[in-house]
Motif scaffolding. Structure first.
Motif, PDB file in Angstrom:
ATOM      1  N   ALA A   1      12.785   1.212   1.379  1.00 27.12           N
ATOM      2  CA  ALA A   1      11.857   1.964   0.917  1.00 27.12           C
ATOM      3  C   ALA A   1      12.524   2.894  -0.146  1.00 27.12           C
ATOM      4  N   VAL A   2      11.816   2.981  -1.513  1.00 24.21           N
ATOM      5  CA  VAL A   2      12.458   3.754  -2.459  1.00 24.21           C
ATOM      6  C   VAL A   2      11.529   4.950  -2.764  1.00 24.21           C
ATOM      7  N   LEU A   3      12.020   6.032  -2.817  1.00 23.51           N
ATOM      8  CA  LEU A   3      11.306   7.268  -2.997  1.00 23.51           C
ATOM      9  C   LEU A   3      11.621   7.973  -4.375  1.00 23.51           C
ATOM     10  N   SER A   4      10.897   8.326  -4.879  1.00 26.78           N
ATOM     11  CA  SER A   4      10.846   9.051  -6.402  1.00 26.78           C
ATOM     12  C   SER A   4      10.138  10.293  -6.222  1.00 26.78           C
ATOM     13  N   ARG A   5      10.388  11.208  -7.292  1.00 26.98           N
ATOM     14  CA  ARG A   5       9.975  12.219  -7.439  1.00 26.98           C
ATOM     15  C   ARG A   5       8.443  11.993  -8.341  1.00 26.98           C
ATOM     16  N   GLY A   6       8.622  10.873  -9.096  1.00 26.44           N
ATOM     17  CA  GLY A   6       7.713  10.487  -9.933  1.00 26.44           C
ATOM     18  C   GLY A   6       7.478  11.366 -11.343  1.00 26.44           C
ATOM     19  N   TYR A   7       8.763  11.354 -12.210  1.00 30.64           N
ATOM     20  CA  TYR A   7       8.624  12.494 -13.122  1.00 30.64           C
ATOM     21  C   TYR A   7       7.585  11.962 -14.244  1.00 30.64           C
ATOM     22  N   LYS A   8       6.713  13.038 -14.643  1.00 32.25           N
ATOM     23  CA  LYS A   8       5.817  13.004 -15.449  1.00 32.25           C
ATOM     24  C   LYS A   8       4.655  12.348 -15.089  1.00 32.25           C
ATOM     25  N   ARG A   9       4.358  12.249 -13.787  1.00 36.10           N
ATOM     26  CA  ARG A   9       2.899  11.705 -13.368  1.00 36.10           C
ATOM     27  C   ARG A   9       2.226  12.899 -13.560  1.00 36.10           C
ATOM     28  N   LYS A  10       0.841  12.532 -13.424  1.00 38.89           N
ATOM     29  CA  LYS A  10      -0.239  13.630 -13.459  1.00 38.89           C
ATOM     30  C   LYS A  10      -0.846  13.752 -12.007  1.00 38.89           C
ATOM     31  N   THR A  11       0.052  13.546 -11.241  1.00 37.58           N
ATOM     32  CA  THR A  11      -0.527  13.757  -9.596  1.00 37.58           C
ATOM     33  C   THR A  11       0.365  14.543  -9.024  1.00 37.58           C
ATOM     34  N   LYS A  12      -0.008  15.107  -7.535  1.00 37.98           N
ATOM     35  CA  LYS A  12       0.716  15.799  -6.761  1.00 37.98           C
ATOM     36  C   LYS A  12       0.919  15.126  -5.419  1.00 37.98           C
ATOM     37  N   GLY A  13       1.747  15.408  -4.709  1.00 36.00           N
ATOM     38  CA  GLY A  13       1.947  15.151  -3.173  1.00 36.00           C
ATOM     39  C   GLY A  13       2.544  13.684  -3.168  1.00 36.00           C
ATOM     40  N   PHE A  14       2.347  13.156  -1.879  1.00 38.43           N
ATOM     41  CA  PHE A  14       2.935  12.039  -1.560  1.00 38.43           C
ATOM     42  C   PHE A  14       1.988  10.815  -1.886  1.00 38.43           C
ATOM     43  N   ILE A  15       2.281   9.733  -2.777  1.00 38.55           N
ATOM     44  CA  ILE A  15       1.636   8.611  -3.315  1.00 38.55           C
ATOM     45  C   ILE A  15       2.437   7.243  -3.035  1.00 38.55           C
ATOM     46  N   LEU A  16       1.759   6.251  -2.324  1.00 39.34           N
ATOM     47  CA  LEU A  16       2.446   5.070  -2.252  1.00 39.34           C
ATOM     48  C   LEU A  16       2.035   4.264  -3.419  1.00 39.34           C
ATOM     49  N   ALA A  17       2.913   3.519  -3.992  1.00 41.77           N
ATOM     50  CA  ALA A  17       2.656   2.748  -5.244  1.00 41.77           C
ATOM     51  C   ALA A  17       2.048   1.280  -4.610  1.00 41.77           C
TER      52      ALA A  17
END
Length: 362
Positions: free
Chosen positions: A77-93
Motif C-alpha cells: 500500500a502507498v500512503l501520501s498526504r495528498g498534497y493540494k487535494r480538496k478533501t480531508k481525512g483518509f481516502i482510498l484511491a
C-alpha cells in the motif's frame, strides 16, 4: 531599486530567517530523538521515501519504481498526504478518484499500478497506516510518499532522495535556500539515492558525492536517472494522431507545458531534438484556471510550425485530463511523456532493490 541591488541585499535579509527556521527544525528533531514527541512503530514494514529539499527530487517516480518492483512479492500500500487535494481525512484511491479528491501524484500512482497496489491519502500518517491495516489486514508493506520529515512514524527503512543537480551539501535552509532541514539530517537515512543523474555519470562523480555526503557505515548510496518512454495522448478518447518525436524536424514546434517544482531536467531532455521548443511553465501542482487554459490556447494557436504539439509531464497530464476548461479543439494535440526510474549499476555490484529487501527483512 534595481533588480541587481535587490539580489545583493536579499541574502542578508533572508539569512536571519534561515537561521531561525534552522533553529526550529533542530529543536523539533531533538524532541523526537529524545522521545519527547511520540513516535509509533508498526508490525508491518514501513518504507519512507522522501527528501530534504523542497520539491523536484523525483519522489513519485521512485515510489512507483519501488512499488512496481516489490508488488510481485508483497501486498503493498502507498500512503501520501495528498498534497493540494480538496478533501480531508483518509481516502482510498479508486476508479472514481480525481486530483481534487486524492491529489495528482497519488492518482498518478494509482493509474499506473491499478489493483496491484493500494493507494491512499491521509494528512495524519499514523491514522492513515492504521486505517489501511484495518481495511486490508493482508497488507505486508507500506510505502510512505514524502515522509522524511514526518517523524511521528518510525519507518523500517528510511530512503532519502537527492537531486544530482542540486546537492544538499551545497544548499541552504529555507528561505535562503531550498532545504527543509539541515543537510546533516541525512544521517537519519538508511539508503540515499542520488536522482536525475546524467546518463554518463562518471565513477569520479560518484566518489565525490559519496565523500561530500559523508556516507556512514550503516548507509548505502545509489544513483538513478530517468528513462523517457514513448509519447502518449492525454485525451486518448479523442483519437489523436500518433506522434514520434524522432519524426519531428526543425520546421516543427513543441510547447512544453509544465507545472512541476523543477522542470529543468524535463526541458533539457528535448534540447537535443531539432524541433523548436517553447516552454510554458507554471508552479508545482498548479490548478489550471479557465484563464490559464485560454492563454495556453492562444499561445499554441500563434506558434509557427508545420506541425505543432503540446507536450506535458505525466503529473500535469493527470490534472489536465480532468480539467473542465480544456478545449476540445486542442485535445488531439496534447501528449505526455511517461518516465521510469533506472537504477545505475553500482561499482561494487550492490543492487538497490536487493538491499532494500535485506533491510526490510532484517
Amino acid at each position: 531599486m534595481s533588480n541587481i541591488k535587490i539580489n545583493k541585499i536579499l541574502p542578508y535579509v533572508l539569512k536571519p530567517l534561515s537561521w531561525l527556521y534552522g533553529a526550529v527544525t533542530e529543536v523539533r528533531n531533538w524532541l523526537f530523538e529524545h522521545n519527547v514527541l511520540p513516535v509509533e512503530e508498526f508490525d508491518v514494514p514501513v518504507v519512507s521515501i522522501g527528501n530534504i529539499t523542497v520539491g523536484g527530487t523525483g519522489k513519485t517516480p521512485h515510489v512507483e519504481y519501488v512499488a512496481g518492483m516489490l508488488s510481485t512479492s508483497y501486498n503493498i500500500a502507498v500512503l501520501s498526504r495528498g498534497y493540494k487535494r480538496k478533501t480531508k481525512g483518509f481516502i482510498l484511491a479508486n476508479s472514481n478518484s480525481t486530483p481534487e479528491s486524492v491529489g495528482d501524484e497519488p492518482l498518478q500512482i494509482y493509474k499506473k499500478h491499478g489493483a496491484r497496489v493500494k493507494v491512499a491519502v491521509c494528512e495524519n500518517r499514523r491514522k492513515g497506516i492504521n486505517e489501511i491495516l484495518r481495511q486490508f489486514p493482508e497488507t505486508q508493506m507500506i510505502l510512505l510518499d514524502d515522509a522524511f520529515q514526518h517523524r511521528y512514524v518510525k519507518p523500517k527503512v528510511n530512503v532519502l532522495l537527492m537531486d544530482f543537480n542540486r546537492p544538499i551539501y551545497e544548499d541552504k535552509l529555507l528561505p535562503l535556500g531550498r532545504l527543509r532541514e539541515s543537510h546533516r539530517q541525512s544521517e537519519r537515512a538508511d539508503m540515499i539515492v542520488v536522482t536525475k543523474c546524467p546518463q554518463n555519470i562518471s565513477p569520479l562523480d560518484m566518489r565525490l558525492i559519496f565523500k561530500n555526503l559523508d556516507i556512514r557505515p550503516y548507509q548505502k548510496l545509489f544513483f538513478s536517472n530517468y528513462v523517457y518512454e514513448e509519447l502518449r495522448p492525454v485525451f486518448p478518447e479523442d483519437h489523436p494522431y500518433h506522434v514520434d518525436l524522432s519524426s519531428l524536424t526543425a520546421k516543427d514546434t513543441v510547447m512544453l507545458l509544465t507545472g512541476v517544482a523543477n522542470p529543468r531536467g524535463f526541458v533539457r531532455h528535448f534540447k537535443s531534438y531539432p524541433f523548436k521548443v517553447v516552454v510554458n511553465h507554471f508552479p508545482d501542482h498548479h490548478d489550471f484556471t479557465r484563464d490559464d487554459i485560454k492563454n495556453i490556447k492562444e499561445k499554441f494557436v500563434n506558434l509557427k510550425g508545420e506541425r505543432k504539439i503540446i507536450l506535458t509531464t505525466e503529473k500535469d497530464a493527470v490534472r489536465l485530463s480532468y480539467n473542465p476548461y480544456f478545449p476540445s479543439s486542442l485535445k488531439s494535440s496534447v501528449f505526455y511523456i511517461p518516465i521510469s526510474v533506472r537504477m545505475i549499476p553500482s561499482q561494487d555490484g550492490t543492487d538497490f532493490i536487493s538491499e532494500l529487501m535485506k533491510s526490510i527483512d532484517a
